[in-house]
Design an enzyme around this catalytic site. Structure first.
Site, short mmCIF file in Angstrom:
data_model
loop_
_atom_site.label_atom_id
_atom_site.label_comp_id
_atom_site.label_asym_id
_atom_site.label_seq_id
_atom_site.Cartn_x
_atom_site.Cartn_y
_atom_site.Cartn_z
N ASP A 197 -23.04 -43.10 -24.93
CA ASP A 197 -22.35 -43.70 -26.22
C ASP A 197 -22.44 -44.72 -26.83
OD1 ASP A 197 -19.80 -43.41 -27.41
OD2 ASP A 197 -19.30 -42.33 -26.23
N HIS A 270 -22.13 -41.11 -31.69
CA HIS A 270 -21.45 -41.94 -30.63
C HIS A 270 -23.26 -42.90 -30.62
CE1 HIS A 270 -17.58 -41.98 -30.11
NE2 HIS A 270 -17.00 -40.61 -30.90
N GLU A 334 -17.25 -36.48 -33.37
CA GLU A 334 -16.94 -37.65 -33.98
C GLU A 334 -17.84 -38.23 -34.86
OE1 GLU A 334 -13.21 -39.36 -32.85
OE2 GLU A 334 -14.33 -40.17 -31.29
C1 TNX Z 1 -11.56 -39.78 -29.16
S1 TNX Z 1 -12.30 -37.35 -27.29
C2 TNX Z 1 -13.82 -39.34 -28.58
C3 TNX Z 1 -13.79 -40.23 -27.29
C4 TNX Z 1 -12.73 -41.69 -27.00
C5 TNX Z 1 -11.70 -41.18 -27.22
C6 TNX Z 1 -10.72 -42.33 -26.84
C7 TNX Z 1 -13.89 -37.50 -27.86
C8 TNX Z 1 -14.56 -36.18 -27.46
N1 TNX Z 1 -14.05 -38.36 -28.69
O1 TNX Z 1 -14.89 -41.00 -28.14
O2 TNX Z 1 -13.05 -42.39 -26.28
O3 TNX Z 1 -10.88 -40.66 -27.92
O4 TNX Z 1 -8.79 -41.75 -26.41
#
Ligand code: TNX
Length: 764
Positions: A197, A270, A334
């Site tokens: 990440d 990420h 994301e």
């Molecule tokens: C969303 S869930 C994210 C993570 C974060 C999390 C915190 C997901 C696929 N991505 O990168 O850690 O929220 O709750």
């Protein structure tokens, strides 16, 4: 006279004996409880007593791996080992018979006074039979017994997963092994290991040594919540990674416990830690730094650069031999498209590949990686954003932003795993008590996790079979140690285990809580930092028939009593005993505590009430609040309770892209000197302050006069607007808030609709 005395004495003796006997019996008979609840249990009244003479008799073909956890735990509890041999003496018989036990991973466990018999459909079935036995072992006066019964059992879902993010915080190999033991105890069969990440790359890749020396470390770490501003940092370098040898050992350890590990190598987003070491893989060429705080970052792998694909393929070439799992998780969540939009290479790729936009570029990226993984005999799993711009042909979708992704995938006849953040993100708060340790997102109490149902009504029988199972996630932004992680995860992981294993019809929350209470000594014995606050007070602020506020309190602790105070003092057994919802007629603090007998359970509950002229009055909204921020009525806007920093505490009203327009009718004209409203500003949560807020007053509901306007809201978090005005007669109060609209470029989740979050319209 003598006669009466003897009778009384006899009676006393009899009662005494009876009481003593009852005590003894009570101490010996441990109620049987297994989590997850088995398919069926039949008690038979017999008792199997353990002694060093008891042996474990394994039939041909049973792997002794299945015994590792049982033996370890048994030794810890009993202080001696059971021998493994062929015997006719009292014994535990283990065998496999897939004709008799037809369901995969299923087993039958029968316990009689002289023998315990476990028949598995397969090795995993035998293992799960033993795991159930572990939960039934009872120690009293140094002796170990187990109550007689026959259990028939098998899982509801084939995929029962738990995730752990080791990037935001790193957990050493021993901690991971303990984690795996616990998953196995609760029959969770998949461990999703989130290895890369923005804040750290945690797996050794020999071809890219800078991943070890640069990407595995960050300069420092944010202190407190990411929503706090300004951000503060600890100034300490942080990091670590698993060597390939360590990874192999963990994978083997998990396999012995019938757990498959799915590694996640995140792409295209990420990726900041990787870019810090290899900046040529980013659109701008850097320089980049491993992230030191939590969030979503615009710098992602460049999708137009061939080197990105070569790098990721080379990485996967080293990852695949370590993980025999059929599935490889490629992330996909994301991924902001900001840099791709202005990157010549990405734009060139869009043109060359005849792609419509950056979303299709994401789909191209994932599709290419999928092809590569398929060519190596693997299948991909990705977060639900991989649906954007078209799903890669054989992809399994992990539905996290909601259930929609999973539903869409199933309708497209793709496999899906349900892990909606609203229900099964265990990094969220488990209680609304202010003393709860810092946590990630919203409020997800045990009951909410437990009651989650992965097969939604939108899915027909045929589509439903594409839902392969469920998973809970533990993102580790706020889990700096294993002890913290355990506190956050236990007991909610047990609820997840039951969603995954137990048939819907066999689930019951009160019964689960009962078993959870029996489970506590075992968890203590295993040295788990369990959050044992699940029976604490929860409340509901209700509207009485005459539109006053009523407070209802409850606790799930059996036989408990709640005592409360209204004057701010600490509640005790001499305080008012709660029997039914009570009226709140003045401002102030309600405190309450749960008692079982004379013993207080958990923390003291507190709630502040702020009374004002608009309490219980009619509120009319032009636009309706949406999604999780629609409490379903407008009473919450005038109930005297202010929404907390926990945005899903049920108090906040959220308008997604829409403006706020609310009219409060006070019933009759009266003098008004202060108007107020609370506004929640968390850009990290897409929650934006209005660009304009106005208060208007009227006596007839037609002609309004503006009495206040505000355009800046400086506080991060709750902005409590209180406008003191010249005392004026008014019956109607109109509050207008202009939504920010679309989140501007450069901001978190730019391009999405902003939420305007409001609570409590205050009139004084
Ligand atoms: C969303 S869930 C994210 C993570 C974060 C999390 C915190 C997901 C696929 N991505 O990168 O850690 O929220 O709750």
């Amino acid at each position: 006279m003598i006669n009466t005395c003897t009778v009384v004495l006899k009676y006393i003796r009899y009662t005494l004996c009876f009481c003593l006997l009852m005590n003894v019996v009570h101490a010996q008979v441990k109620e049987q409880g297994i989590i997850p609840q088995p398919y069926s249990i039949q008690k038979n009244g017999e008792v199997f007593r353990f002694s060093p003479a008891v042996a474990i008799n394994i039939r041909d073909g049973i792997s002794t791996d299945n015994l590792i956890f049982f033996n370890q735990y048994f030794h810890q509890l009993a202080g001696y080992n059971l021998s493994v041999k062929k015997t006719i003496a009292p014994s535990i018989q283990l065998s496999i018979n897939s004709n008799k036990i037809t369901e995969p991973e299923g087993y039958q466990l029968s316990i009689a006074s002289k023998q315990i018999n476990i028949i598995g459909h397969d090795q995993a079935g035998v293992f799960y039979g033993l795991q159930s036995l572990v939960q039934l072992l009872h120690k009293s006066n140094g002796k170990i017994t187990v109550q007689g019964c026959t259990i028939e059992d098998h899982p509801r879902f084939a995929y029962r997963g738990m995730h752990l993010d080791v990037s935001r915080h790193f957990f050493k190999v021993n901690a991971i092994k303990k984690w795996i033991d616990l998953l196995a105890l609760y029959k969770i069969n998949t461990f999703h290991w989130h290895l890369t990440d923005d804040q750290g790359w945690r797996i050794e890749i020999k071809k890219y040594p800078l991943l070890q020396s640069i990407s595995a470390y960050r300069d420092e770490t944010i202190i407190g919540h990411k929503k706090d501003s300004p951000h503060r940092f600890d100034g300490k370098r942080y990091g670590g990674y698993y060597t390939q040898e360590e990874v192999k050992a963990v994978v083997k350890y998990a396999m012995e416990r019938h757990i498959s590990i799915i590694p996640e190598i995140e792409m295209p987003g990420h990726a900041l830690a990787a870019l810090a070491a290899y900046p040529e893989l980013g659109c701008t060429g850097g320089p980049y730094k491993t992230a030191t705080y939590w969030g979503i970052f615009d710098d992602v792998y460049c999708a137009g650069n061939e080197q990105t694909f070569t790098f990721l393929k080379n990485v996967l070439d080293e990852v695949l031999p370590l993980f025999p799992s059929k599935y490889i998780h490629i992330g996909g969540d994301e991924c902001p498209k900001t840099k791709w939009k202005t990157c010549p290479k990405c734009q060139r790729r869009i043109k060359d590949e005849h792609l419509k936009d950056e979303h299709e570029l994401q789909s191209y990226f994932i599709g290419r990686m999928e092809k590569y993984l398929n060519s190596k005999g693997r299948q991909i799993i990705g977060w639900d954003e991989i649906l954007e711009g078209g799903l890669a042909p054989g992809a399994t979708v992990m539905s996290w932003t909601g259930e929609e992704g999973g539903i869409a995938a199933a309708k497209l006849h793709h496999n899906a795993i349900m892990t909606p953040e609203k229900y099964v993100y265990l990094d969220y708060y488990q209680s609304l008590y202010p003393s709860e340790p810092l946590a990630g997102g919203g409020y997800t109490p045990l009951s909410k996790v437990y009651n989650y149902e992965p097969i939604t009504k939108e899915l027909s029988g045929d589509e439903a079979k594409y839902i392969k199972g469920v998973q809970a996630n533990a993102w580790s932004e706020y889990l700096a140690s294993m002890a913290q992680a355990e506190h956050q995860i236990f007991p909610r992981i047990l609820a997840l285990a039951e969603i995954g294993w137990t048939d819907k019809e066999n689930k019951s929350y009160p019964n689960f809580l009962k078993r959870l209470r029996y489970e506590q000594p075992l968890l203590k014995q295993l040295n788990i930092n369990l959050a044992d606050t699940f029976d604490e007070i929860t409340d509901s602020v209700m509207e009485s028939a005459d539109r006053q506020i009523q407070l209802a309190l409850s606790s799930t602790l059996p036989g408990s009593q709640i005592y409360y105070t209204t004057d701010g003092t600490t509640p005790g057994l001499k305080s008012k005993k709660y029997d039914k919802p009570f009226l709140i007629s003045t401002s102030g603090k309600i405190k309450a505590a749960v008692f079982s007998g004379t013993k207080q359970y958990g923390r003291v509950y507190e709630k502040d009430f702020h009374l004002h002229k608009a309490i219980g009055k009619t509120v009319t909204l032009t636009n309706q609040p949406q999604g999780g921020y629609n409490p379903g009525n407008t009473f919450g806007m005038v109930n005297g309770v202010f929404g907390s920093k926990l945005y899903n505490d049920g108090q906040w009203y959220g308008f997604n892209g829409d403006d706020l327009e609310a009219v409060v009718d006070l019933g009759k004209a009266q003098p008004v000197s202060q108007l107020g409203i609370n506004i929640l500003k968390y850009h990290w949560q897409k929650m934006w302050e209005p660009t304009l807020l106005t208060f208007e007053i009227s006596t007839d509901g037609k002609n309004y006069t503006e009495v206040y306007r505000q355009t800046t809201f400086n506080d991060n978090g709750i902005n409590a607007v209180r406008a003191n005005i010249k005392t004026t007669q008014a019956r109607y109060i109109r509050v207008k808030g202009t939504n920010k609209g679309i989140i501007p470029p450069g901001e978190y989740i730019a391009g999405a609709k902003a939420w305007l979050m409001v609570d409590e319209i205050v009139v004084k």
